[in-house]
Scaffold this active site. Structure first.
Site, mmCIF file in Angstrom:
data_model
loop_
_atom_site.group_PDB
_atom_site.id
_atom_site.type_symbol
_atom_site.label_atom_id
_atom_site.label_comp_id
_atom_site.label_asym_id
_atom_site.label_seq_id
_atom_site.Cartn_x
_atom_site.Cartn_y
_atom_site.Cartn_z
ATOM 1 N N ARG A 97 22.141 -28.089 14.211
ATOM 2 C CA ARG A 97 23.416 -27.261 14.304
ATOM 3 C C ARG A 97 23.582 -26.081 13.585
ATOM 4 O O ARG A 97 24.645 -25.315 13.841
ATOM 5 C CB ARG A 97 24.646 -28.119 14.669
ATOM 6 C CG ARG A 97 24.925 -28.926 15.729
ATOM 7 C CD ARG A 97 24.965 -28.085 16.897
ATOM 8 N NE ARG A 97 25.200 -29.041 18.133
ATOM 9 C CZ ARG A 97 26.576 -29.375 18.836
ATOM 10 N NH1 ARG A 97 27.436 -29.100 17.890
ATOM 11 N NH2 ARG A 97 26.379 -30.187 19.773
ATOM 12 N N ARG A 136 10.267 -28.058 2.217
ATOM 13 C CA ARG A 136 9.033 -27.497 2.831
ATOM 14 C C ARG A 136 9.103 -26.020 2.844
ATOM 15 O O ARG A 136 10.335 -25.310 2.667
ATOM 16 C CB ARG A 136 9.097 -27.956 4.502
ATOM 17 C CG ARG A 136 9.096 -29.272 4.384
ATOM 18 C CD ARG A 136 8.829 -29.859 5.937
ATOM 19 N NE ARG A 136 7.507 -29.282 6.660
ATOM 20 C CZ ARG A 136 6.514 -30.166 6.723
ATOM 21 N NH1 ARG A 136 6.529 -31.211 6.544
ATOM 22 N NH2 ARG A 136 5.374 -29.574 7.378
ATOM 23 N N ARG A 177 12.355 -26.306 7.035
ATOM 24 C CA ARG A 177 13.210 -26.931 8.472
ATOM 25 C C ARG A 177 14.248 -28.188 8.062
ATOM 26 O O ARG A 177 15.115 -28.201 9.080
ATOM 27 C CB ARG A 177 11.906 -27.722 9.102
ATOM 28 C CG ARG A 177 11.545 -28.881 8.639
ATOM 29 C CD ARG A 177 10.365 -29.661 9.501
ATOM 30 N NE ARG A 177 9.151 -28.706 9.630
ATOM 31 C CZ ARG A 177 8.061 -29.471 9.786
ATOM 32 N NH1 ARG A 177 7.977 -30.565 10.476
ATOM 33 N NH2 ARG A 177 6.871 -28.576 10.215
ATOM 34 N N GLU A 196 1.100 -41.440 -5.117
ATOM 35 C CA GLU A 196 2.048 -42.414 -3.931
ATOM 36 C C GLU A 196 1.085 -42.672 -2.921
ATOM 37 O O GLU A 196 0.486 -41.663 -2.393
ATOM 38 C CB GLU A 196 3.085 -41.516 -3.650
ATOM 39 C CG GLU A 196 4.038 -41.975 -2.360
ATOM 40 C CD GLU A 196 5.047 -41.369 -2.168
ATOM 41 O OE1 GLU A 196 5.576 -40.379 -2.703
ATOM 42 O OE2 GLU A 196 5.386 -41.410 -0.777
ATOM 43 N N GLY A 225 12.411 -42.881 3.883
ATOM 44 C CA GLY A 225 13.451 -41.888 4.378
ATOM 45 C C GLY A 225 13.737 -42.375 5.840
ATOM 46 O O GLY A 225 15.000 -42.759 6.160
ATOM 47 N N HIS A 226 13.085 -41.800 6.784
ATOM 48 C CA HIS A 226 13.348 -42.029 8.133
ATOM 49 C C HIS A 226 13.882 -43.269 8.757
ATOM 50 O O HIS A 226 15.069 -43.236 9.436
ATOM 51 C CB HIS A 226 12.182 -41.499 9.081
ATOM 52 C CG HIS A 226 12.321 -41.356 10.560
ATOM 53 N ND1 HIS A 226 12.311 -42.395 11.316
ATOM 54 C CD2 HIS A 226 12.722 -40.157 11.195
ATOM 55 C CE1 HIS A 226 12.374 -41.867 12.621
ATOM 56 N NE2 HIS A 226 12.870 -40.741 12.410
ATOM 57 N N HIS A 228 16.334 -36.221 6.506
ATOM 58 C CA HIS A 228 16.576 -36.226 7.817
ATOM 59 C C HIS A 228 18.082 -36.202 7.671
ATOM 60 O O HIS A 228 18.579 -36.126 8.950
ATOM 61 C CB HIS A 228 15.980 -37.303 8.631
ATOM 62 C CG HIS A 228 14.584 -37.169 8.596
ATOM 63 N ND1 HIS A 228 13.955 -36.061 9.112
ATOM 64 C CD2 HIS A 228 13.506 -38.076 7.875
ATOM 65 C CE1 HIS A 228 12.744 -36.092 8.963
ATOM 66 N NE2 HIS A 228 12.101 -37.238 8.618
ATOM 67 N N GLU A 269 9.582 -33.417 -3.618
ATOM 68 C CA GLU A 269 8.119 -33.303 -2.746
ATOM 69 C C GLU A 269 7.986 -31.982 -2.526
ATOM 70 O O GLU A 269 8.810 -31.380 -2.065
ATOM 71 C CB GLU A 269 8.398 -34.288 -1.406
ATOM 72 C CG GLU A 269 8.113 -35.638 -1.655
ATOM 73 C CD GLU A 269 8.035 -36.226 -0.068
ATOM 74 O OE1 GLU A 269 7.802 -35.557 0.814
ATOM 75 O OE2 GLU A 269 8.473 -37.449 -0.160
ATOM 76 N N HIS A 286 5.849 -43.746 3.319
ATOM 77 C CA HIS A 286 5.705 -43.143 4.749
ATOM 78 C C HIS A 286 5.790 -44.241 5.817
ATOM 79 O O HIS A 286 4.886 -45.204 5.690
ATOM 80 C CB HIS A 286 4.476 -42.367 4.753
ATOM 81 C CG HIS A 286 4.682 -41.280 5.864
ATOM 82 N ND1 HIS A 286 4.654 -41.640 7.122
ATOM 83 C CD2 HIS A 286 4.754 -39.936 5.633
ATOM 84 C CE1 HIS A 286 4.756 -40.177 7.727
ATOM 85 N NE2 HIS A 286 4.955 -39.431 6.933
ATOM 86 N N GLY A 287 6.650 -44.186 6.554
ATOM 87 C CA GLY A 287 6.690 -44.936 7.945
ATOM 88 C C GLY A 287 7.151 -46.509 7.564
ATOM 89 O O GLY A 287 7.025 -47.195 8.215
ATOM 90 N N HIS A 311 11.830 -33.384 0.279
ATOM 91 C CA HIS A 311 10.876 -32.530 0.442
ATOM 92 C C HIS A 311 11.251 -30.892 0.646
ATOM 93 O O HIS A 311 11.871 -30.808 1.817
ATOM 94 C CB HIS A 311 9.959 -33.242 1.501
ATOM 95 C CG HIS A 311 8.858 -32.502 1.827
ATOM 96 N ND1 HIS A 311 7.829 -32.985 2.970
ATOM 97 C CD2 HIS A 311 8.137 -31.124 1.371
ATOM 98 C CE1 HIS A 311 6.822 -31.914 2.786
ATOM 99 N NE2 HIS A 311 7.058 -30.992 1.958
ATOM 100 N N ASN A 318 14.513 -40.967 0.696
ATOM 101 C CA ASN A 318 14.292 -39.492 0.989
ATOM 102 C C ASN A 318 15.455 -39.294 1.972
ATOM 103 O O ASN A 318 15.686 -39.896 3.050
ATOM 104 C CB ASN A 318 12.772 -39.434 1.772
ATOM 105 C CG ASN A 318 12.648 -38.326 2.194
ATOM 106 O OD1 ASN A 318 13.420 -37.558 2.814
ATOM 107 N ND2 ASN A 318 11.352 -37.780 1.885
ATOM 108 N N THR A 335 4.682 -35.356 7.184
ATOM 109 C CA THR A 335 3.541 -35.068 6.551
ATOM 110 C C THR A 335 2.343 -36.156 7.016
ATOM 111 O O THR A 335 2.555 -37.254 6.953
ATOM 112 C CB THR A 335 3.581 -35.743 4.982
ATOM 113 O OG1 THR A 335 4.872 -34.859 4.581
ATOM 114 C CG2 THR A 335 2.450 -35.271 4.002
HETATM 115 N N1 PXP Z 1 6.360 -40.062 0.918
HETATM 116 C C1 PXP Z 1 6.012 -38.808 1.168
HETATM 117 C C2 PXP Z 1 5.171 -38.149 0.222
HETATM 118 C C3 PXP Z 1 6.300 -38.147 2.506
HETATM 119 O O1 PXP Z 1 5.824 -37.024 2.732
HETATM 120 C C4 PXP Z 1 7.659 -38.856 3.034
HETATM 121 C C5 PXP Z 1 7.826 -38.258 4.542
HETATM 122 O O2 PXP Z 1 8.737 -36.947 4.100
HETATM 123 C C6 PXP Z 1 7.955 -40.135 2.749
HETATM 124 C C7 PXP Z 1 7.486 -40.841 1.649
HETATM 125 C C8 PXP Z 1 9.031 -40.893 3.476
HETATM 126 O O3 PXP Z 1 8.686 -41.147 4.785
HETATM 127 P P1 PXP Z 1 9.385 -41.854 5.918
HETATM 128 O O4 PXP Z 1 10.388 -40.973 6.115
HETATM 129 O O5 PXP Z 1 8.646 -42.224 7.211
HETATM 130 O O6 PXP Z 1 10.156 -43.201 5.358
#
Ligand code: PXP
Length: 247
Positions: free
Chosen positions: A26, A53, A57, A159, A218-219, A18, A78, A196-197, A51, A15, A109
């Site tokens: 900026r 949104r 953002r 997912e 992603g993050h 970020h 997404e 996620h996470g 994603h 993802n 999310t």
């Molecule tokens: N899957 C979904 C559906 C999400 O909304 C996100 C966060 O945008 C992720 C995966 C990835 O999560 P993370 O950035 O915490 O790895």
């Protein structure tokens, strides 16, 4: 060899939201998410996720166009199930759409989609996406009710939201919920993704669940990229996943 009963290859989809977050800080033209996507692919990513949104953002409409033009691996869009997003998806026809809940004030999310709410609208959205040749996935908590309802609405995949596990990975119940959810979804005929996470430190136990065939991360990878570069960050994650997948 894959984990028992599992897909041979656990896909790692990155993802890139970020990368856009840094750029939007900026309102500049760097760093470029499409360029990041290409570098992720070169480092072994199996797909790219972004994603779009409603509040734009981070990822912008032009980023989606650029990423879809540039990458060679499947693209997973997404999005919330709004009329605007549905029209965008039907026009762009990404490989996959993952429907997520969206609230304006949230940092990210926060929970899975409530697939029991407005079933007619969800079924109609899934049908229209599928008719356009788009693979459909629903981002849900590992809750049996949500998994059963996802299958009933006609989704191709779910997912599993790994957020609760990521925040409390020492609590065995959070992992057990993911494992049970993955088994339940597979037996209902759904493909199983998760995300996620997830980090290099906590991905192993999730990657070891054989029913899961795709992770969206992603993050952590973008954060690690600040220190080691994006290619090394992708490879670190791949290595952690592969180590866990071997029985
Ligand atoms: N899957 C979904 C559906 C999400 O909304 C996100 C966060 O945008 C992720 C995966 C990835 O999560 P993370 O950035 O915490 O790895």
């Amino acid at each position: 060899m894959a984990a028992a009963g599992g897909a041979e290859h656990l896909r790692l989809c990155i993802n890139i939201d970020h990368v856009a977050t840094i750029r939007q800080a900026r309102l500049a033209d760097e760093p470029d998410p499409a360029l990041a996507a290409v570098q992720c692919e070169a480092a072994g990513a199996d797909g790219i996720t972004a994603h779009l949104r409603e509040d734009r953002r981070h990822i912008q409409d032009a980023d989606i166009d650029a990423v879809m033009r540039t990458i060679r691996t499947p693209f997973n869009l997404e999005m919330a199930l709004t009329d605007e997003m549905l029209a965008i998806a039907l026009r762009l026809r990404p490989h996959q759409v993952t429907l997520v809940p969206e609230r304006r004030q949230e940092v990210t999310t926060e929970g899975g989609l409530d697939v029991t709410r407005d079933p007619g609208r969800l079924r109609d959205g899934l049908t229209r996406l599928a008719a356009a040749g788009i693979r459909t996935s629903l981002f849900v908590d590992p809750d049996p009710r949500m998994i059963d309802a996802s299958a009933a609405r006609g989704a191709m995949a779910i997912e599993l939201h790994t957020g609760r596990y990521a925040h409390a990975s020492s609590d065995p119940a959070t992992l057990a919920a993911l494992r049970d959810g993955a088994i339940r979804a597979r037996s209902a005929g759904l493909a199983v993704h998760a995300g996620h996470g997830l980090t290099v430190a906590n991905v192993g136990a999730v990657a070891a669940i054989g029913e899961i065939e795709e992770l969206n991360i992603g993050h952590h990878i973008i954060s690690r990229a600040v220190f080691v570069g994006i290619a090394a960050a992708v490879r670190e994650m791949r290595t952690a996943m592969d180590a866990a997948r071997v029985p």
